[in-house]
Every structure is written in C-alpha cells, then in structure tokens.
Design a protein around this motif. Structure first.
Motif, mmCIF file in Angstrom:
data_model
loop_
_atom_site.group_PDB
_atom_site.id
_atom_site.type_symbol
_atom_site.label_atom_id
_atom_site.label_comp_id
_atom_site.label_asym_id
_atom_site.label_seq_id
_atom_site.Cartn_x
_atom_site.Cartn_y
_atom_site.Cartn_z
ATOM 1 N N VAL A 35 0.733 -1.835 -0.207
ATOM 2 C CA VAL A 35 -0.452 0.166 -0.260
ATOM 3 C C VAL A 35 0.905 0.993 0.011
ATOM 4 C CG1 VAL A 35 -0.569 -0.513 2.155
ATOM 5 C CG2 VAL A 35 -2.206 1.173 1.282
ATOM 6 N N ARG A 36 0.560 1.820 -1.308
ATOM 7 C CA ARG A 36 1.685 2.724 -1.266
ATOM 8 C C ARG A 36 3.241 2.655 -1.014
ATOM 9 N NH1 ARG A 36 -2.276 7.708 -1.349
ATOM 10 N NH2 ARG A 36 -3.836 6.609 -1.690
ATOM 11 N N GLY A 37 3.388 1.858 -1.915
ATOM 12 C CA GLY A 37 4.697 1.499 -1.714
ATOM 13 C C GLY A 37 5.220 0.813 -0.427
ATOM 14 N N LYS A 38 4.489 0.416 0.634
ATOM 15 C CA LYS A 38 5.086 -0.911 1.831
ATOM 16 C C LYS A 38 3.951 -1.484 2.180
ATOM 17 C CE LYS A 38 7.288 3.996 3.421
ATOM 18 N NZ LYS A 38 8.390 3.432 3.165
ATOM 19 N N VAL A 39 4.859 -3.235 2.207
ATOM 20 C CA VAL A 39 4.590 -4.010 2.187
ATOM 21 C C VAL A 39 3.799 -4.510 3.296
ATOM 22 C CG1 VAL A 39 5.253 -6.187 2.009
ATOM 23 C CG2 VAL A 39 6.723 -5.208 0.700
ATOM 24 N N PHE A 40 2.444 -4.985 3.093
ATOM 25 C CA PHE A 40 1.936 -5.190 4.421
ATOM 26 C C PHE A 40 1.479 -6.923 4.114
ATOM 27 C CE2 PHE A 40 -1.117 -4.152 1.053
ATOM 28 C CZ PHE A 40 -2.303 -4.999 1.865
ATOM 29 N N MET A 41 2.226 -7.214 2.850
ATOM 30 C CA MET A 41 2.240 -9.064 2.922
ATOM 31 C C MET A 41 2.259 -9.767 1.767
ATOM 32 S SD MET A 41 -1.800 -10.832 2.382
ATOM 33 C CE MET A 41 -2.432 -11.100 0.919
ATOM 34 N N LEU A 42 3.062 -11.409 2.034
ATOM 35 C CA LEU A 42 3.668 -11.709 0.937
ATOM 36 C C LEU A 42 3.230 -12.817 0.319
ATOM 37 C CD1 LEU A 42 5.871 -10.449 3.023
ATOM 38 C CD2 LEU A 42 7.050 -10.497 0.829
ATOM 39 N N ILE A 43 3.139 -13.259 -0.492
ATOM 40 C CA ILE A 43 2.518 -14.733 -0.358
ATOM 41 C C ILE A 43 4.316 -15.813 -0.689
ATOM 42 C CG2 ILE A 43 0.661 -16.315 -1.580
ATOM 43 C CD1 ILE A 43 -1.274 -14.245 -1.014
ATOM 44 N N THR A 44 4.283 -17.124 -0.762
ATOM 45 C CA THR A 44 5.106 -18.216 -1.348
ATOM 46 C C THR A 44 4.628 -19.622 -1.067
ATOM 47 O OG1 THR A 44 7.074 -17.890 -2.043
ATOM 48 C CG2 THR A 44 6.781 -17.471 0.086
ATOM 49 N N ASP A 45 5.787 -20.069 -1.590
ATOM 50 C CA ASP A 45 5.186 -21.520 -1.574
ATOM 51 C C ASP A 45 6.731 -21.579 -1.442
ATOM 52 O OD1 ASP A 45 5.544 -21.681 -4.523
ATOM 53 O OD2 ASP A 45 3.929 -22.835 -4.803
ATOM 54 N N ILE A 46 7.522 -21.366 -1.571
ATOM 55 C CA ILE A 46 8.897 -21.423 -1.719
ATOM 56 C C ILE A 46 8.956 -22.463 -0.273
ATOM 57 C CG2 ILE A 46 9.562 -19.463 -0.754
ATOM 58 C CD1 ILE A 46 11.776 -19.489 -2.797
ATOM 59 N N THR A 47 8.724 -22.479 0.643
ATOM 60 C CA THR A 47 9.119 -23.272 1.755
ATOM 61 C C THR A 47 8.662 -24.836 1.146
ATOM 62 O OG1 THR A 47 6.789 -22.554 3.256
ATOM 63 C CG2 THR A 47 8.707 -21.411 3.414
ATOM 64 N N GLY A 48 7.377 -25.145 0.684
ATOM 65 C CA GLY A 48 7.140 -25.698 0.373
ATOM 66 C C GLY A 48 5.478 -25.791 0.338
ATOM 67 N N ASP A 49 5.313 -25.388 1.607
ATOM 68 C CA ASP A 49 3.375 -24.917 1.689
ATOM 69 C C ASP A 49 3.464 -23.569 1.555
ATOM 70 O OD1 ASP A 49 3.768 -27.246 3.338
ATOM 71 O OD2 ASP A 49 5.023 -26.735 4.669
ATOM 72 N N PRO A 50 1.744 -23.227 0.413
ATOM 73 C CA PRO A 50 2.336 -22.366 0.703
ATOM 74 C C PRO A 50 1.273 -21.658 1.587
ATOM 75 C CG PRO A 50 -0.172 -24.288 -0.070
ATOM 76 C CD PRO A 50 1.150 -24.753 0.310
ATOM 77 N N ILE A 51 2.951 -20.293 1.823
ATOM 78 C CA ILE A 51 2.125 -19.805 3.206
ATOM 79 C C ILE A 51 1.462 -18.321 2.451
ATOM 80 C CG2 ILE A 51 3.514 -20.824 5.178
ATOM 81 C CD1 ILE A 51 5.666 -19.054 3.901
ATOM 82 N N VAL A 52 1.185 -17.405 3.868
ATOM 83 C CA VAL A 52 1.115 -15.805 3.640
ATOM 84 C C VAL A 52 1.165 -15.342 4.733
ATOM 85 C CG1 VAL A 52 -1.096 -14.529 3.529
ATOM 86 C CG2 VAL A 52 -1.330 -16.422 2.958
ATOM 87 N N ILE A 53 2.106 -14.430 4.905
ATOM 88 C CA ILE A 53 3.132 -13.254 5.682
ATOM 89 C C ILE A 53 2.275 -12.124 5.846
ATOM 90 C CG2 ILE A 53 5.327 -13.114 6.506
ATOM 91 C CD1 ILE A 53 6.516 -15.052 4.448
ATOM 92 N N VAL A 54 2.311 -11.908 6.849
ATOM 93 C CA VAL A 54 1.663 -10.601 7.489
ATOM 94 C C VAL A 54 2.356 -9.779 8.281
ATOM 95 C CG1 VAL A 54 0.172 -10.854 6.175
ATOM 96 C CG2 VAL A 54 -0.245 -11.849 9.295
ATOM 97 N N LYS A 55 2.128 -8.504 8.129
ATOM 98 C CA LYS A 55 2.528 -7.269 9.825
ATOM 99 C C LYS A 55 1.212 -8.104 10.644
ATOM 100 C CE LYS A 55 5.054 -3.102 10.333
ATOM 101 N NZ LYS A 55 5.857 -3.057 10.088
ATOM 102 N N ALA A 56 1.983 -7.895 11.812
ATOM 103 C CA ALA A 56 1.754 -7.746 13.077
ATOM 104 C C ALA A 56 1.899 -7.028 14.420
ATOM 105 C CB ALA A 56 1.085 -9.558 13.530
ATOM 106 N N ASP A 57 1.175 -6.774 15.125
ATOM 107 C CA ASP A 57 1.274 -5.888 16.049
ATOM 108 C C ASP A 57 2.193 -6.029 17.056
ATOM 109 O OD1 ASP A 57 0.518 -5.249 19.055
ATOM 110 O OD2 ASP A 57 0.637 -3.319 18.721
ATOM 111 N N PRO A 58 3.671 -6.473 17.491
ATOM 112 C CA PRO A 58 3.916 -7.282 18.720
ATOM 113 C C PRO A 58 3.436 -8.442 20.159
ATOM 114 C CG PRO A 58 5.678 -5.564 17.497
ATOM 115 C CD PRO A 58 3.944 -4.925 17.685
ATOM 116 N N GLU A 59 2.665 -7.749 20.263
ATOM 117 C CA GLU A 59 2.374 -8.539 21.047
ATOM 118 C C GLU A 59 0.976 -8.957 20.867
ATOM 119 O OE1 GLU A 59 2.788 -8.537 24.665
ATOM 120 O OE2 GLU A 59 4.326 -7.189 24.126
ATOM 121 N N ASP A 60 0.336 -9.031 19.262
ATOM 122 C CA ASP A 60 -0.681 -9.530 19.395
ATOM 123 C C ASP A 60 0.644 -10.804 18.572
ATOM 124 O OD1 ASP A 60 -2.566 -7.690 19.973
ATOM 125 O OD2 ASP A 60 -2.692 -6.884 18.057
ATOM 126 N N SER A 61 0.803 -10.395 18.147
ATOM 127 C CA SER A 61 1.942 -11.524 17.111
ATOM 128 C C SER A 61 2.374 -12.657 18.173
ATOM 129 C CB SER A 61 3.504 -10.625 16.148
ATOM 130 O OG SER A 61 3.681 -11.834 16.359
#
Length: 129
Positions: A35-61
């Motif tokens: 969003v406006r040039g800043k990453v907020f989500m990545l999707i890949t299956d490079i690990t062998g599994d189809p994963i989704v990577i998202v930003k999270a508040d550290p405590e929530d994480s």
C-alpha cells in the motif's frame, strides 16, 4: 484452511483494500502486496507449503503464535513484527481476513496523513475485524 484456499482467501481480502497493489520484486515465487509502496503481505510456496506472511503488532503476534499452531514467526522477516500463516489447520476465514486487514492498517498508520488511502482510525471497526 488448505493452502490454495488460504492464499486465495488472503488475495480476495486484499482486493477489498483501497490502493493495495501486487508486485513481484523478489521474482515470480513471491507475491508482494503493498500500500503506497510499503509491504503489508507476502505470499509464497517457496518453503514447500503455500504460506501467507503478514505484519502484526508484536504483542498480538506473540499471543497468536501461542494460541494457533498454524501461526509462526514471519518467514524471512522480522520475527517480532511479522507472522506466517500455514495451511492445513484450524485457521478460519474470519481470522485470515482480520490478520490481512490489520497488517494493511498497521502499514497505513505509518504513512504520512496525506498519503493514507484510508483513515486507519475509522476504516472498519478494528475491534470487530
């Protein structure tokens, strides 16, 4: 949620977020959502599994990782601020929606007010995501 379903559901949620864009700056194996040039989500299956990577508040994480075996620290990302969603387990669509939206809003909050596509304080009810 199964892998293809997890990734597609995350993509579908992104389609509903203002000014979210898809790019491939790391090659065809990495879908990078910004969003406006800043990453907020990545999707890949490079690990062998189809994963989704998202930003999270550290405590929530931390809480999410403790309560969901399908959520781990962010793959190839800052482990405090990013989480990885894995397929095949108990993740529900509503939680995936919430996590994608929250990731987007965390990034939007850091943008200069004039660059924000939405006001993160009033974009949906964050407590009810």
């Amino acid at each position: 949620m199964q892998g293809d379903t997890l990734q597609q559901h995350a993509r579908d949620r992104v389609d509903e977020l203002p000014d979210a864009e898809l790019g491939f700056p790391f090659g065809p194996d990495w879908e990078v959502f910004k969003v406006r040039g800043k990453v907020f989500m990545l999707i890949t299956d490079i690990t062998g599994d189809p994963i989704v990577i998202v930003k999270a508040d550290p405590e929530d994480s931390k809480t999410l990782r403790e309560n969901h075996e399908d959520i781990t620290p962010g793959y190839h990302m800052n482990k405090q601020h990013w989480i990885t969603l894995h397929p095949g387990g108990e993740l529900q669509k509503g939680l995936v929606d919430d996590l994608v939206t929250e990731s987007y809003l965390l990034v939007v909050e850091k943008l200069a007010r004039a660059k924000r596509p939405v006001d993160p304080e009033i974009f949906g009810d964050r407590r009810g995501l």
